[in-house]
Scaffold this active site. Structure first.
Site, PDB file in Angstrom:
ATOM      1  N   HIS A  14       0.869  -1.169   0.000  1.00 16.44           N
ATOM      2  CA  HIS A  14       0.000   0.000   0.000  1.00 16.44           C
ATOM      3  C   HIS A  14       0.909   1.224   0.000  1.00 16.44           C
ATOM      4  O   HIS A  14       2.020   1.172   0.545  1.00 16.44           O
ATOM      5  CB  HIS A  14      -0.852   0.068   1.264  1.00 16.44           C
ATOM      6  CG  HIS A  14      -1.710  -1.130   1.489  1.00 16.44           C
ATOM      7  ND1 HIS A  14      -1.316  -2.214   2.237  1.00 16.44           N
ATOM      8  CD2 HIS A  14      -2.965  -1.408   1.068  1.00 16.44           C
ATOM      9  CE1 HIS A  14      -2.280  -3.102   2.254  1.00 16.44           C
ATOM     10  NE2 HIS A  14      -3.289  -2.649   1.555  1.00 16.44           N
ATOM     11  N   ASP A  30       2.616   1.823   3.257  1.00 21.27           N
ATOM     12  CA  ASP A  30       3.591   0.819   3.698  1.00 21.27           C
ATOM     13  C   ASP A  30       4.989   1.263   3.293  1.00 21.27           C
ATOM     14  O   ASP A  30       5.947   1.078   4.031  1.00 21.27           O
ATOM     15  CB  ASP A  30       3.341  -0.546   3.025  1.00 21.27           C
ATOM     16  CG  ASP A  30       1.966  -1.102   3.301  1.00 21.27           C
ATOM     17  OD1 ASP A  30       1.343  -0.691   4.288  1.00 21.27           O
ATOM     18  OD2 ASP A  30       1.513  -1.959   2.510  1.00 21.27           O
ATOM     19  N   MET A  85       1.996  -5.647  -7.762  1.00 22.72           N
ATOM     20  CA  MET A  85       0.797  -4.792  -7.750  1.00 22.72           C
ATOM     21  C   MET A  85       1.026  -3.694  -6.729  1.00 22.72           C
ATOM     22  O   MET A  85       1.984  -3.728  -5.968  1.00 22.72           O
ATOM     23  CB  MET A  85      -0.485  -5.588  -7.463  1.00 22.72           C
ATOM     24  CG  MET A  85      -0.541  -6.284  -6.142  1.00 22.72           C
ATOM     25  SD  MET A  85      -1.277  -5.267  -4.808  1.00 22.72           S
ATOM     26  CE  MET A  85      -1.631  -6.536  -3.588  1.00 22.72           C
ATOM     27  N   GLU A 100     -11.147  -6.312  -3.883  1.00 21.43           N
ATOM     28  CA  GLU A 100     -10.995  -7.368  -2.880  1.00 21.43           C
ATOM     29  C   GLU A 100     -12.123  -7.290  -1.864  1.00 21.43           C
ATOM     30  O   GLU A 100     -12.165  -6.393  -1.042  1.00 21.43           O
ATOM     31  CB  GLU A 100      -9.652  -7.198  -2.164  1.00 21.43           C
ATOM     32  CG  GLU A 100      -9.432  -8.227  -1.081  1.00 21.43           C
ATOM     33  CD  GLU A 100      -8.068  -8.083  -0.413  1.00 21.43           C
ATOM     34  OE1 GLU A 100      -7.101  -7.681  -1.101  1.00 21.43           O
ATOM     35  OE2 GLU A 100      -7.976  -8.366   0.782  1.00 21.43           O
ATOM     36  N   LYS A 159     -14.533  -8.462   1.388  1.00 23.44           N
ATOM     37  CA  LYS A 159     -14.383  -9.055   2.728  1.00 23.44           C
ATOM     38  C   LYS A 159     -15.696  -8.780   3.446  1.00 23.44           C
ATOM     39  O   LYS A 159     -16.196  -7.654   3.405  1.00 23.44           O
ATOM     40  CB  LYS A 159     -13.231  -8.362   3.443  1.00 23.44           C
ATOM     41  CG  LYS A 159     -12.874  -8.961   4.791  1.00 23.44           C
ATOM     42  CD  LYS A 159     -11.689  -8.217   5.398  1.00 23.44           C
ATOM     43  CE  LYS A 159     -11.356  -8.741   6.765  1.00 23.44           C
ATOM     44  NZ  LYS A 159     -10.292  -7.947   7.416  1.00 23.44           N
ATOM     45  N   GLU A 166     -10.019 -13.656  -1.802  1.00 28.43           N
ATOM     46  CA  GLU A 166      -9.111 -14.103  -0.745  1.00 28.43           C
ATOM     47  C   GLU A 166      -9.749 -15.258   0.002  1.00 28.43           C
ATOM     48  O   GLU A 166     -10.909 -15.161   0.428  1.00 28.43           O
ATOM     49  CB  GLU A 166      -8.813 -12.946   0.210  1.00 28.43           C
ATOM     50  CG  GLU A 166      -8.017 -13.406   1.418  1.00 28.43           C
ATOM     51  CD  GLU A 166      -7.446 -12.268   2.265  1.00 28.43           C
ATOM     52  OE1 GLU A 166      -7.079 -11.213   1.708  1.00 28.43           O
ATOM     53  OE2 GLU A 166      -7.357 -12.464   3.489  1.00 28.43           O
ATOM     54  N   HIS A 206     -11.297 -14.419   3.434  1.00 28.48           N
ATOM     55  CA  HIS A 206     -12.465 -13.549   3.406  1.00 28.48           C
ATOM     56  C   HIS A 206     -13.728 -14.309   3.003  1.00 28.48           C
ATOM     57  O   HIS A 206     -14.800 -14.072   3.566  1.00 28.48           O
ATOM     58  CB  HIS A 206     -12.217 -12.368   2.466  1.00 28.48           C
ATOM     59  CG  HIS A 206     -11.129 -11.449   2.946  1.00 28.48           C
ATOM     60  ND1 HIS A 206     -10.698 -10.364   2.234  1.00 28.48           N
ATOM     61  CD2 HIS A 206     -10.373 -11.461   4.075  1.00 28.48           C
ATOM     62  CE1 HIS A 206      -9.729  -9.751   2.899  1.00 28.48           C
ATOM     63  NE2 HIS A 206      -9.513 -10.400   4.006  1.00 28.48           N
ATOM     64  N   ASP A 229      -5.552 -13.961  -3.288  1.00 27.11           N
ATOM     65  CA  ASP A 229      -4.890 -13.914  -1.987  1.00 27.11           C
ATOM     66  C   ASP A 229      -5.010 -15.266  -1.296  1.00 27.11           C
ATOM     67  O   ASP A 229      -6.110 -15.701  -0.945  1.00 27.11           O
ATOM     68  CB  ASP A 229      -5.514 -12.830  -1.099  1.00 27.11           C
ATOM     69  CG  ASP A 229      -4.971 -11.433  -1.410  1.00 27.11           C
ATOM     70  OD1 ASP A 229      -4.019 -11.317  -2.207  1.00 27.11           O
ATOM     71  OD2 ASP A 229      -5.507 -10.461  -0.852  1.00 27.11           O
ATOM     72  N   ASP A 247     -10.645 -11.909  11.515  1.00 23.87           N
ATOM     73  CA  ASP A 247      -9.779 -12.121  10.348  1.00 23.87           C
ATOM     74  C   ASP A 247      -8.417 -12.649  10.803  1.00 23.87           C
ATOM     75  O   ASP A 247      -7.652 -11.932  11.433  1.00 23.87           O
ATOM     76  CB  ASP A 247      -9.605 -10.765   9.647  1.00 23.87           C
ATOM     77  CG  ASP A 247      -8.774 -10.867   8.387  1.00 23.87           C
ATOM     78  OD1 ASP A 247      -8.629 -11.962   7.837  1.00 23.87           O
ATOM     79  OD2 ASP A 247      -8.278  -9.812   7.954  1.00 23.87           O
ATOM     80  N   ASP A 257      -5.964 -14.412   8.802  1.00 27.30           N
ATOM     81  CA  ASP A 257      -4.845 -14.366   7.844  1.00 27.30           C
ATOM     82  C   ASP A 257      -3.777 -15.403   8.172  1.00 27.30           C
ATOM     83  O   ASP A 257      -2.582 -15.097   8.218  1.00 27.30           O
ATOM     84  CB  ASP A 257      -4.219 -12.963   7.834  1.00 27.30           C
ATOM     85  CG  ASP A 257      -5.016 -11.979   6.977  1.00 27.30           C
ATOM     86  OD1 ASP A 257      -5.854 -12.421   6.173  1.00 27.30           O
ATOM     87  OD2 ASP A 257      -4.790 -10.772   7.105  1.00 27.30           O
ATOM     88  N   ASP A 283      -1.418 -13.377   1.311  1.00 22.23           N
ATOM     89  CA  ASP A 283      -1.844 -12.238   2.129  1.00 22.23           C
ATOM     90  C   ASP A 283      -2.171 -12.773   3.516  1.00 22.23           C
ATOM     91  O   ASP A 283      -3.330 -13.026   3.848  1.00 22.23           O
ATOM     92  CB  ASP A 283      -3.043 -11.535   1.509  1.00 22.23           C
ATOM     93  CG  ASP A 283      -3.335 -10.225   2.240  1.00 22.23           C
ATOM     94  OD1 ASP A 283      -2.568  -9.869   3.160  1.00 22.23           O
ATOM     95  OD2 ASP A 283      -4.322  -9.563   1.904  1.00 22.23           O
TER      96      ASP A 283
END
Lengths: 384, 384, 384, 384
Positions: free
Chosen positions: D54, D57, D87, D180, D182, D216, D219, D244, D254, D256, D285
C-alpha cells in the site's frame, strides 16, 4: 423516563471508556478519553452505580511509582460520586509476555508471573473493598494444536485457580471469583470456550464453591449459542456471580456492541431472567463505535442503560399480560398420577414402565409456540 | 494397508446405514438399505468391531410384537460376525410426541413417557450386554424463549437422569451413561449445547460418577469450537465415555460427513488424543451422502476406517519426528525455583509475589508455533 | 389495528402451508394441512393478496392425470378469494433424480429433464397469468469439490437459463425470472451462494435484462450477511424482482422462521427499504414451527403480516422523527467545490490531486452513529 | 524438494512482514521487523518472486519528504533481488479520517480525499511499473443501518471507481483493477461483502472491462463460503485478476493464517483450479502468528510456499490417478440426442418438452461421490 438510578446497579468497566479508543487491527485510535478520575465523575452524573477495572487500567506499569496517589484520588472520586467498585480484574492479555498463554503457558516462568500479577491485582482490589474477582483468560488458548499442550493446559489453569483461591482465603480477602469464558479472539481458540465449559471446569477445582461464572452475551453469541438458555444453565447451577451485558453479531470479531443494539429479543429474555433470578451488578462490558468522539461515548453509556430500562418495562408487561398467563397455564400440563411415579422407587419405576399412554392425543395437541412468540414480539415492539 | 481389524474397535450405529436413506427437508429418500441382519454381516466383513442402535432402529413400534424374534436373529448375526453391541440408545426425537422436548417437555405426561421409553431401551440393551447408554436429547431445546421454561427445563432433565441412573443401579444393569451434546438441530437451540455444558450439568447430578460425555466432532464444530481442545477438557475431567467421529463444515445443518473429509487437521489431532488417552469404541456417527447408492454407502464405511488408520500412522510419525521432540523440549520451559513456589503456602505466595522476573527476556523469545505447525502439516500431507 | 388488506400485497407460497408439515431429518410429520383449495380460502380470509406454488405443489406427479380439474378448481378458489397468483416456480430439488444437481448435473440427461420440467412449469404458470418465474436451485451445488465440475457447473447453469429465457420469449410468455440464492442446504455448498453472486452471474447471461434476484432474508443470514445491505445492492442494480421475508439464526440449518421473530432490527430496515424502493409482492417464505397444529399455522400467518405492519409504522415514525431528520442533515456533509471536482476531467483530477484538506478536522468530528442507532432502537421498541 | 523459484510467481505484501507485528485489539506488538529494503532482500533469498505494498507501507505520511530516496532505494533492492513489484494498493482504512468509510463516506470531503489518495497511490505504483491496482475497501461498510446511506453508498463507490478508471486511462497508466471483498472487519458489515457481490457490482461500472476481483480465501471463509466454488465463479466470469492465499477458521476475526494451515482440502482444490486456469501472481496475504519472533516470520514465509508446492504435487497426482480418470469419465454422462435438443430452437424445445425419460433409472444409479472424495483425501495425505 428510563432514567437510571443507583438502585438499578448499573456498572461499567473503566477500560470500556479509557482503553477502547478506536484502535483496531486496521486502524489507529480515533479519540482521546479524559483521565480515570473524570470518567468516574461523568459516569456518576449519568446514574451509574459501579465502576471496576483491571489492575493496569488504574495503575499502568509505567506509573507504578505513583500507585498510592492514583489509588487515593480514584477512591475519592468514587466516594464523591456515591459509587462503588463492584469488582476487580487482572490484565493477563496485553503484555507480550502472555502471548502464548498466562496460566496455560508452557513456560513455567510465565505461569508464575501470571499468578504473581493476579495476587497483586487482588491486593489492589481490596484497597477498594471489591467483593469479586473476575478472570478472563484472553490468551489461554492456541491456534496450533500441534503444540501438544492441550491436556497440560487444563491442569495448569486449575493449578493457578486453586492457588489464587488459597491465597484469597489465606489473606482473608473473601473474594468470590467469576470466570469469564470467550470462544476465541485474541487466540484462534480459547480453552474452556463457553459458560458451560467453565461450569464443567469449576467442578474440578479445589475451591469450587468460591468460583462461579461471568457469562457475557457477546461471547456466547460468538459460539452461536442462545444467551438466555446459557444464562439459565448458569443460574440453575447456582453460579451466576456476575454478568456482562453487550451485543454482538455471530460470525464476527468481538464487537462489544451497545446492549440490545443487535439482538433485541436476546436482550429482552436476558433482562427477564436477570430481574427474576439475580441481584448483582448489571455490567455493560461494551464500548462505543470507533466512529464516535467523546460525545458519542456518553451517548453509548446513556443508551445502554435506557435500553435496559425499556426492556425491563417490556418484560414486566409481557409477564403480566393476561393472555400470556393463560397461555402458560395451558403450556405446563400437570398430571398428578404420573408426577407421582416420577419419584423414583423400584415400585414406581415398575408401574411407570407399564403405564399405558394415550400417545395419539399427545402427538396431536397444539403447543402454541407461534402465538406466544408473536405476543412477545408485540411487547418488544411496544405494540400491545 | 490401512485394513481395519477387530482390535481397532471401530463401531457404527445401525441407523447410519438403515435410517439415513437420503431423506432431507427438501427431498425424498434415494436408496433402500438391506435389513439390519444383513447390515451387520456386511459391516463384519468390512472389519467393523461394534454395532449399536436406538431402541426403534432395531425394534420399530410397528414390529413390537416381533421383538423376541428380531432380538434373537440380530444377536445371532452379531455373534456370527464376531462383533459386539458396543452401546445402546433411546430414540426420543422421531416421534411427534416429543416435538417440544422429551425430558424437558412442559407436559409431565410427555416427560413420563420419555422416561418409560428410556427404561425400556435400557432393558433392551441388556439383552445384548451393552455396557453403555448414550443419550442425545434431540428435542431438548426450543426456538421460543418466550415459553418461560428455561430454568424448569434444566431441573426436569436432571430429574430424568437421576431417575434413569437409579433405575440402572436398582436393576443391577451397571450402565455407564454418556450424554451427547449438540448445539442445535432439530431444535433452533438445544439446552446444554456443548460438551463443556454437559460437564457442567453432570456436576449437578445425583449419580454424577456414572455419567460422562459422548462428544461428537460435528456437533462441536456446529458451535464453532475446536474439537481437539474440547476433547482435551473432557479427558481432563475423566468423562470421555464414548466418542463420535465424523465431520462437518461450520455454519451449516448437521452434515454427519465421513470422518476427516472436511477438516483433516482436526481429525489428525483427534486421533492423536484418542490413541494416547482413550481405549473405548471408535464410533463413526456419520452417513454416506444422499447422492450414493448402497455401493457408495460401503465406500463410505471403508473410507471412514481407512482415513482413521492413515491418520493414526501420520500422528505416530509426527510424535516420533526428532525435530518435533526437540521442539517440544524447548517449548516446555521448566524453572525449578519458580515451580517450587507454585506449591501454595503462605510463605511461597509471599516469595512469589515479590519475585523479580526478567520480563523483557520473556517477551522476546520466539515461541516457534509456525514451525511446529508447518511440520505437522507436512506429516498430514505425507511429505516428511 | 395491524390488519392486512389486499393493498398490502402480502403473499404466501402454497408449500409453506401444505408441504411444511413438521417433517425434519430427525422426525416425522406433526400435522395434516387441508387441501390447496381450502388453504387458499383461508389465506384469503386472513387478508392475503397473492398465492404461488411450485409445479408439484399444485399438481403432484401422481395426480398428473387430474391436472385439468385441479387447475380449474384452484383458479376458481383464487378468483373467489379476490386473490392473484403472484408467481410460479419449478420444483427441481425433491425428486432423487436431481440429487446431484438439476441444471448443473454432470449427466446431460438430468440437465435435459430439468429444462423440460421447467418449461412445463412455465406453461402451468401461464394458466394463472403468473408474471414471474422464481428459480431456486436447491440441488445446484456439491459437497465434494473432487468431482471436478466446478467450472462446468456454471456453464451448464447459464446454458439452462439462456434456454428458458428463449423459451419464454418464443412462447410470448413474457416472464421475468427471479433467481433465489441460498448458500447451503440441502447441498453442503450451493453454487452462486448469495444475492451478490447471482447479480454477478446474471451479468453473464444472454437475456440478462429478463433476469433479476429473489433475495431471502434467511438465506443471506445463513451466509452471515447483513440483509438490508444485501437488499440495497440488489435495488442499486435494478434487480429486485421479488423478495422472501422470513427469519433465521446464523450458523444453523434453514429455519424459515416467522418474519421478525429472530432479528427485529433486520426486519425493520428491510421494511424501510422495501417501502421506499419496491412495490412487488411481499412474500412470506417461511413456515410455522413443527410444534404447531393447524391453529398454530394460522397464528403464524397472521403474525407474519401483523409484524410487517407494526414495523411499517415504526419505520415511518423513525423517518419522520425531527431529531432523525436533523441528524441526517448533519451526517450528509456536502462540499460544493469538492463535489465539483468529482466530475472527472483531466483538469479536475489534477486539481483534486493537489487539493489541501484539513485532515485533522475530518479526523476529529464526531459521526454520531451511537445516537442514531439508539433512537432507532427506541422506535423499534415503541418507546418514542 | 519443495523449494520455490521465481517461476512459481509467489508474492508477498510488504505489510505482511512490516506492519503485522503482533498488535491486536487486546495486546501490544510482539516483534520489530527490519526495514522494507531488508525485507525485500530476505524475501528474495527465500525464492519469492513479487513484492507489493500500500502507498503508506512504503512511504508513510511522516516520511513524505523522503519519498524520492525511499522509492529509489526500494527499487534498487527489488532489482537486486531479481524480483518485481506485482501490484500496488492504497491504504484507505488506517487513517481515522476514513473511520466511517472512504469512497462511501457520507461526507463528500472524505470521499474526495479518498480519491485523491488513490490517484497518488496509482502514481506511486507506476514508479515501479506495477500492472495492477488492488482495492480493499476496509471501511466501506457500517454497523448501523439506521444511518440511511445504504443505497447512496453503492452509488458513491461506483462514482469513485469510474473516476479512478478514467484517471488511469487518461494518464496512460493501463492499470487493471482488482476489487478485494471481505464480509466484515474492521466494520461490522462491509458493503459488497463477497467475490460474488463484487462481480455483480463490476457489471454496473462504466469501465467494467478494466475491473476484476481479488478473491481471498480467508475472506470468503468468513462468509462461510466454499472458496474453490467461489473461485470457479470468478474464473467463469473472466474476472480472476489476482488472488490472496491464506487460511482462516469460520466464525472468527480475520486470522490471515498461513496458507493450508487450517483447511488443507480447500487449499488443495484452490491449487488445482489456479494451476489450470490462472497464471498471475500467487500472493500470500497472511502473516505469522503473534507468538513468533522474526525467525518465526521467516518460517511462516517458507512454510507458505512449501505447502503450495506440496499441494501442487498432490493435485497433479490426483488428476493423473487412473482410477480418478475412469471415475470422471463415468461421472460425465453424455447423451447425444438430448444434448442436441439443448441447442434452443422452437422445434427443439417442443421435442424436449415431450421427451420420455427413463426417470427411475436416473434416480437409482449411484453417483459415486464418496469414493472420489476418499481418493482425494488419500492423495492429500500422501497415502496413494
Amino acid at each position: 423516563m428510563y432514567e437510571p438510578t443507583r438502585d438499578d446497579k448499573f456498572s461499567f468497566g473503566l477500560w470500556t471508556i479509557t482503553k477502547k479508543v478506536g484502535l483496531d487491527p486496521f486502524g489507529k485510535p480515533t479519540r482521546e478519553p479524559p483521565p480515570p478520575v473524570e470518567v468516574v465523575r461523568k459516569l456518576g452524573d449519568l446514574g451509574v452505580w459501579g465502576i471496576n477495572f483491571h489492575d493496569d487500567d488504574l495503575v499502568p506499569a509505567e506509573k507504578a511509582s505513583e500507585k498510592e496517589r492514583i489509588v487515593r484520588e480514584f477512591r475519592q472520586a468514587v466516594n464523591d460520586s456515591g459509587m462503588v467498585v463492584s469488582m476487580v480484574s487482572c490484565d493477563l492479555f496485553s503484555d507480550p509476555l502472555f502471548r502464548d498463554g498466562a496460566f496455560t503457558s508452557a513456560d513455567s516462568r510465565v505461569r508464575a508471573r501470571a499468578i504473581q500479577k493476579a495476587m497483586r491485582a487482588m491486593d489492589l482490589g481490596k484497597e477498594f473493598d471489591a467483593p469479586l474477582f473476575v478472570m478472563w483468560g484472553g490468551r489461554e488458548g492456541t491456534e496450533v494444536n500441534a503444540s501438544g499442550k492441550l491436556l497440560d493446559a487444563h491442569a495448569w489453569w486449575r493449578e493457578a485457580l486453586d492457588y489464587l483461591c488459597a491465597y484469597s482465603e489465606e489473606q482473608g480477602y473473601g473474594y468470590r471469583f467469576a470466570l469469564e469464558p470467550k470462544p476465541n479472539e485474541p487466540r484462534g481458540d480459547t480453552f474452556m470456550p463457553t459458560a458451560g465449559a467453565m461450569l464443567g471446569f469449576i467442578a474440578t477445582l479445589e475451591h469450587s464453591d468460591l468460583v462461579g461464572v461471568n457469562p457475557e452475551i457477546a461471547h456466547e453469541i460468538m459460539a452461536g449459542l442462545n444467551f438466555p438458555q446459557v444464562l439459565a444453565q448458569v443460574i440453575d447451577a447456582g453460579k451466576l456471580f456476575h454478568v456482562d451485558l453487550n451485543d454482538q453479531r455471530f460470525g464476527r470479531f468481538d464487537q462489544d456492541r451497545r446492549f440490545a443494539s443487535e439482538n433485541p429479543s436476546t436482550a429482552l429474555y436476558t433482562v427477564a431472567l436477570l430481574e427474576e433470578h439475580y441481584d448483582g451488578p448489571l455490567q455493560f462490558d461494551s464500548h462505543a463505535l470507533r466512529t464516535e468522539d467523546m460525545d458519542g461515548v456518553w451517548d453509548f453509556v446513556r443508551g445502554s442503560m435506557r435500553s435496559y430500562l425499556i426492556l425491563r418495562e417490556r418484560a414486566a408487561a409481557f409477564a403480566d399480560d393476561p393472555e400470556v398467563k393463560q397461555w402458560r397455564e395451558a403450556y405446563y400440563v400437570r398430571d398428578g398420577e404420573l408426577e407421582g411415579l416420577l419419584a423414583f422407587s423400584r415400585d414406581n419405576s415398575k408401574r411407570l414402565k407399564e403405564y399405558e399412554f394415550d400417545l395419539d392425543m399427545l402427538r396431536e395437541r397444539g403447543i402454541g409456540l407461534e402465538r406466544i412468540d408473536q405476543i412477545a414480539f408485540e411487547h418488544l415492539a411496544g405494540a400491545r
